[in-house]
Write an enzyme that holds these catalytic residues in place. Sequence first.
Site, PDB file in Angstrom:
ATOM      1  CD  GLU A 167      12.885   4.681   8.592  1.00 44.60           C
ATOM      2  OE1 GLU A 167      12.557   5.555   9.421  1.00 44.60           O
ATOM      3  OE2 GLU A 167      13.117   4.909   7.392  1.00 44.60           O
ATOM      4  CE  LYS A 223      -1.778   3.030   1.959  1.00 45.94           C
ATOM      5  NZ  LYS A 223      -1.650   4.467   1.557  1.00 45.94           N
ATOM      6  CD  GLU A 268      11.230  12.683  11.257  1.00 47.44           C
ATOM      7  OE1 GLU A 268      10.133  12.124  11.460  1.00 47.44           O
ATOM      8  OE2 GLU A 268      12.168  12.116  10.668  1.00 47.44           O
ATOM      9  CB  CYS A 271      13.334   8.623   7.848  1.00 45.37           C
ATOM     10  SG  CYS A 271      14.029   7.591   6.556  1.00 45.37           S
TER      11      CYS A 271
HETATM   12  P1  NAI Z   1       1.853   8.565   7.666  1.00 48.16           P
HETATM   13  O1  NAI Z   1       2.580   7.787   8.688  1.00 48.16           O
HETATM   14  O2  NAI Z   1       0.413   8.878   7.891  1.00 48.16           O
HETATM   15  O3  NAI Z   1       1.958   7.831   6.241  1.00 48.16           O
HETATM   16  C1  NAI Z   1       2.826   6.756   5.932  1.00 48.16           C
HETATM   17  C2  NAI Z   1       2.042   5.640   5.271  1.00 48.16           C
HETATM   18  O4  NAI Z   1       1.130   5.084   6.222  1.00 48.16           O
HETATM   19  C3  NAI Z   1       1.188   6.077   4.072  1.00 48.16           C
HETATM   20  O5  NAI Z   1       1.197   5.058   3.088  1.00 48.16           O
HETATM   21  C4  NAI Z   1      -0.195   6.172   4.675  1.00 48.16           C
HETATM   22  O6  NAI Z   1      -1.232   5.998   3.740  1.00 48.16           O
HETATM   23  C5  NAI Z   1      -0.177   5.030   5.671  1.00 48.16           C
HETATM   24  N1  NAI Z   1      -1.172   5.146   6.735  1.00 48.16           N
HETATM   25  C6  NAI Z   1      -1.686   6.278   7.287  1.00 48.16           C
HETATM   26  N2  NAI Z   1      -2.608   5.971   8.223  1.00 48.16           N
HETATM   27  C7  NAI Z   1      -2.681   4.623   8.269  1.00 48.16           C
HETATM   28  C8  NAI Z   1      -3.446   3.708   9.041  1.00 48.16           C
HETATM   29  N3  NAI Z   1      -4.336   4.132   9.942  1.00 48.16           N
HETATM   30  N4  NAI Z   1      -3.252   2.386   8.853  1.00 48.16           N
HETATM   31  C9  NAI Z   1      -2.350   1.943   7.951  1.00 48.16           C
HETATM   32  N5  NAI Z   1      -1.616   2.768   7.178  1.00 48.16           N
HETATM   33  C10 NAI Z   1      -1.769   4.093   7.336  1.00 48.16           C
HETATM   34  O7  NAI Z   1       2.664   9.906   7.433  1.00 48.16           O
HETATM   35  P2  NAI Z   1       2.108  11.295   6.866  1.00 48.16           P
HETATM   36  O8  NAI Z   1       0.775  11.603   7.473  1.00 48.16           O
HETATM   37  O9  NAI Z   1       2.167  11.241   5.411  1.00 48.16           O
HETATM   38  O10 NAI Z   1       3.204  12.323   7.413  1.00 48.16           O
HETATM   39  C11 NAI Z   1       3.101  12.846   8.729  1.00 48.16           C
HETATM   40  C12 NAI Z   1       4.463  12.991   9.363  1.00 48.16           C
HETATM   41  O11 NAI Z   1       5.054  11.705   9.519  1.00 48.16           O
HETATM   42  C13 NAI Z   1       5.476  13.770   8.572  1.00 48.16           C
HETATM   43  O12 NAI Z   1       5.374  15.132   8.798  1.00 48.16           O
HETATM   44  C14 NAI Z   1       6.778  13.203   9.092  1.00 48.16           C
HETATM   45  O13 NAI Z   1       7.141  13.857  10.279  1.00 48.16           O
HETATM   46  C15 NAI Z   1       6.462  11.778   9.392  1.00 48.16           C
HETATM   47  N6  NAI Z   1       6.891  10.870   8.298  1.00 48.16           N
HETATM   48  C16 NAI Z   1       8.030  10.141   8.455  1.00 48.16           C
HETATM   49  C17 NAI Z   1       8.505   9.340   7.423  1.00 48.16           C
HETATM   50  C18 NAI Z   1       9.747   8.544   7.541  1.00 48.16           C
HETATM   51  O14 NAI Z   1      10.388   8.280   6.534  1.00 48.16           O
HETATM   52  N7  NAI Z   1      10.107   8.095   8.714  1.00 48.16           N
HETATM   53  C19 NAI Z   1       7.818   9.291   6.140  1.00 48.16           C
HETATM   54  C20 NAI Z   1       6.596  10.038   6.087  1.00 48.16           C
HETATM   55  C21 NAI Z   1       6.187  10.812   7.136  1.00 48.16           C
END
Ligand code: NAI
Length: 486
Positions: free
Chosen positions: A255, A180, A388, A289
Amino acid sequence: MTAKDATAAKGIFVNNRWSPAASGRTLPVIAPAEGSTFTQIAAGDTEDVNRAVAAARAALETGAWGRLTATERGRLLTRLAQKVADHAEDLALTEARDTGKPMKQARNDMIATARYFEYFGGAADKAHGESIPFLNGYFAFTERVPHGVTGHIIPWNYPAQMFGRTIAPALAMGNAVVMKPAEDACLTPLRLAALAAEAGFPEGALNIVTGLGEEAGAALSSHRDIDFLSFTGSPEVGTLIQTAAARNHIGCTLELGGKSPHVIFADADLDFAIPVIANTMVQNAGQTCSAGSRVIIERAIFDKVAALLAERFALLTAGTPEMDLELGPVINAAQKRRIEGFFERAERDRIPVLGEGKIAPGVPKNAFFVAPRVYGPAPRDHELSCKEVFGPVLTLLTFEDEADAVRLANATDYGLMAAVWSTNGGRALRVARRIKAGQVYVNAFGAGGGIELPFGGMKKSGHGREKGFAALHDMSQLRTTIIKHD
Ligand code: NAI
Ligand code: MG
């Protein structure tokens, strides 16, 4: 091929075939450097996830995929690596439009993506078990066997690289996968799936369901027929993923980002360190990240380092992918607002802005650009020192001595990466070994580089390892067989 052709959306990918979401719904795809919608993706949900998981299960149990030898799987991965290399330019165009990143970075990302398939293609038939001395009359051996059906949820910052990082080792070990990708940027994973089919991956080996996190993502992470989960993203969603994994008694790799420190001693080679620190911080507009977003500086050289970094940041300009400058926009309006919130609170708390880059004149008005900034000195407990930001924002702090440097380096919840800069080899090694982080560089830093190098978090940055042979271990389980022969 133009950026427009390259980004035509396709739908949900199951059994090597495309289809719309069962519900018929779609989601708009916005170009961050344009601030407007340019295509649609399928909004998959539970029904689509069920179909994808069933296809993956069938590929393993009755399909061609489950019968392939490790060498054959490796060959398919190697063939996919070549296809990625052959299509690198149009993949880079797709990635750049979908994420807004500069073309030179999108091109680098495709080199890394191809490299994941090359590395894990070569490794597929080299992950073997061992025989174990046991009682007289017995023979015991271990082997690495796939988890089964693995679920992969990735973020939007490096869609193509994340696809390679999590999918290549999973396929190398013989899992059948359901991914996904992130709703904010998922076009290259779809194109990579099509290339995998062209490379000869049998149906059901690799399936992709696009859609919202709370719909398709939640359906995938809680599915009862998934054997292992791999997640990269926010700590909040990481908690949901691990909770879902716990309910099904399966393992997961998480991660969850970082606040990775650079520790700079007074004897460091600043001519080398400063450009590396600035460039890796604004790589991908700071949405990495593993970005080194805290610079911890020995007091005696604080002013000098601050001046050099300020000078460097003033030279950085954010622009569109075609302008191909040091950085692009951030991913969406919410991320831009989130970063501006950090700016507002820093101003309220009187944290000095030491240097600021620019936004190129002529970028579209609705696009999500943020000028890079370097702040400091910041109090140790300020959010700029511990949280972060996920934007092009660097925070400078001071330390007094070696013990203080170690304490400060370890003073956040995170533990993903770190760097130690010193020409005193003994001290550099001593400090490096006391930092709680999954990867520590000495006199170098690579935000996200090194497919061969095990990568992952300590502390609240998560658990499990990706990249290198460690990824093959995480993407498989060990079976021990005991035979009585006398
Ligand atoms: P997110 O954690 O919501 O998104 C990452 C993935 O998880 C996406 O594919 C999303 O569709 C999925 N996801 C979201 N809610 C879910 C759920 N309830 N169940 C299963 N999958 C789910 O991150 P978002 O909202 O895009 O970004 C928010 C913050 O997260 C950013 O500002 C950043 O600080 C952090 N982040 C960190 C990342 C990293 O590489 N460690 C990558 C992206 C965001
Ligand atoms: Mg989210």
